[in-house]
Design a protein around this motif. Structure first.
Motif, mmCIF file in Angstrom:
data_model
loop_
_atom_site.group_PDB
_atom_site.id
_atom_site.type_symbol
_atom_site.label_atom_id
_atom_site.label_comp_id
_atom_site.label_asym_id
_atom_site.label_seq_id
_atom_site.Cartn_x
_atom_site.Cartn_y
_atom_site.Cartn_z
ATOM 1 N N LEU A 59 0.864 -1.178 0.000
ATOM 2 C CA LEU A 59 0.000 0.000 0.000
ATOM 3 C C LEU A 59 0.898 1.224 0.000
ATOM 4 O O LEU A 59 1.803 1.325 0.826
ATOM 5 N N SER A 81 -2.204 -1.194 -3.354
ATOM 6 C CA SER A 81 -3.339 -0.345 -3.007
ATOM 7 C C SER A 81 -2.821 1.068 -2.793
ATOM 8 O O SER A 81 -1.627 1.277 -2.555
ATOM 9 N N GLU A 103 -7.728 -2.248 4.326
ATOM 10 C CA GLU A 103 -7.289 -2.609 2.975
ATOM 11 C C GLU A 103 -6.366 -3.824 2.968
ATOM 12 O O GLU A 103 -6.512 -4.735 2.144
#
Length: 274
Positions: A59, A81, A103
């Motif tokens: 991420l 992400s 997430e």
């Protein structure tokens, strides 16, 4: 900074090319969840690509949502992400960290890469410059990382924290950018002392001049630079070092600041001292 770089290019006009060795795609970070602040370009993007190539779920955070999504579109959307997060804003840390966990499910590796540079010194630095540098390079990362450290302890995760510092944190100067990077070094060592008993490691990389927008050049440009090694460091080289420091390969390394600058900060004796 661009003006300075163009001047240097005229002064040190020869083209410099460098061959670097890179690890092949593998599983060094298989099933690991990695967060990289400031991950949409430059060093952060190179580290993100390297972690993805080693099996990690990544991420990346940043202020520019367009750049974040452009990066994600350029790589594997299933493995990266994005989160729009201005790291200097300490009021949103809890909210943003919850989004990270929603997430990824968990965090194993936290990489503090986000930072800003202003080309100022004692005579030109304004209060606004100081506040921008310190809030982005120190205040935000400090409180966000403290939250991560507590999370590692609570969840009994033997996590890894990696800070991107700079050689400017070691050399003399009056630019607050260098001050901020020196503080990051001390913070790295302090984290290692306090978190080591939980199996949590903290290390830092202190790059020299890197081929990024800050240096006024990118990897595709000439790499000549007035430093001990005679060239800029590439983002890919920093990413290789970052991979080593966050992977199990470096399980015995904790609280260290690794200078990635071809020895540029070595103190060289002047004259014959023997």
């Amino acid at each position: 900074m661009n003006k300075i770089s163009r001047t240097l290019k005229k002064m040190f006009g020869k083209k410099v090319y460098v061959d670097i060795s890179t690890t092949q795609s593998g599983n060094l970070l298989r099933d690991k969840c990695v967060v990289i602040t400031g991950g949409s370009e430059g060093i952060g993007a190179a580290i993100a690509r390297k972690c993805i190539s080693q099996g990690a779920r990544v991420l990346i955070t940043g202020r520019d949502e367009v750049k974040l999504h452009n990066f994600a579109d350029a790589v594997d959307r299933d493995k990266v992400s994005v989160l729009n997060w201005d790291i200097s804003d300490c009021t949103v840390i809890e909210e943003k960290f919850k989004q990270v966990l929603n997430e990824l499910g968990q965090v194993d590796i936290w990489i503090n890469n986000a930072g800003i540079y202003r080309d100022v010194n004692y005579s030109s630095c304004r209060l606004r410059d100081w506040d921008e540098i310190m809030s982005t390079n120190i205040r935000g990362p400090y409180f966000a990382t403290n939250r991560v450290a507590n999370y590692f302890i609570e969840e009994k995760i033997k996590g890894v924290i990696l800070n991107i510092s700079s050689e400017t944190g070691k050399v003399a100067g009056t630019n607050p950018y260098g001050f901020s990077k020196n503080i990051i070094m001390q913070y790295t060592e302090g984290l290692a002392v306090e978190l080591g008993k939980y199996g949590i490691r903290s290390n830092a990389i202190a790059p020299g001049g890197v081929a990024t927008k800050i240096a006024g050049r990118t990897t595709g440009d000439e790499l000549s630079f007035p430093a001990l090694g005679g060239r800029l460091i590439t983002c890919e080289e920093i990413a290789e070092l970052a991979l080593f420091l966050v992977a199990p390969l470096s399980s015995c390394i904790n609280g260290q600041v690794i200078y990635a600058n071809e020895g540029n900060t070595i103190v060289i004796p002047s004259g014959n001292i023997y």
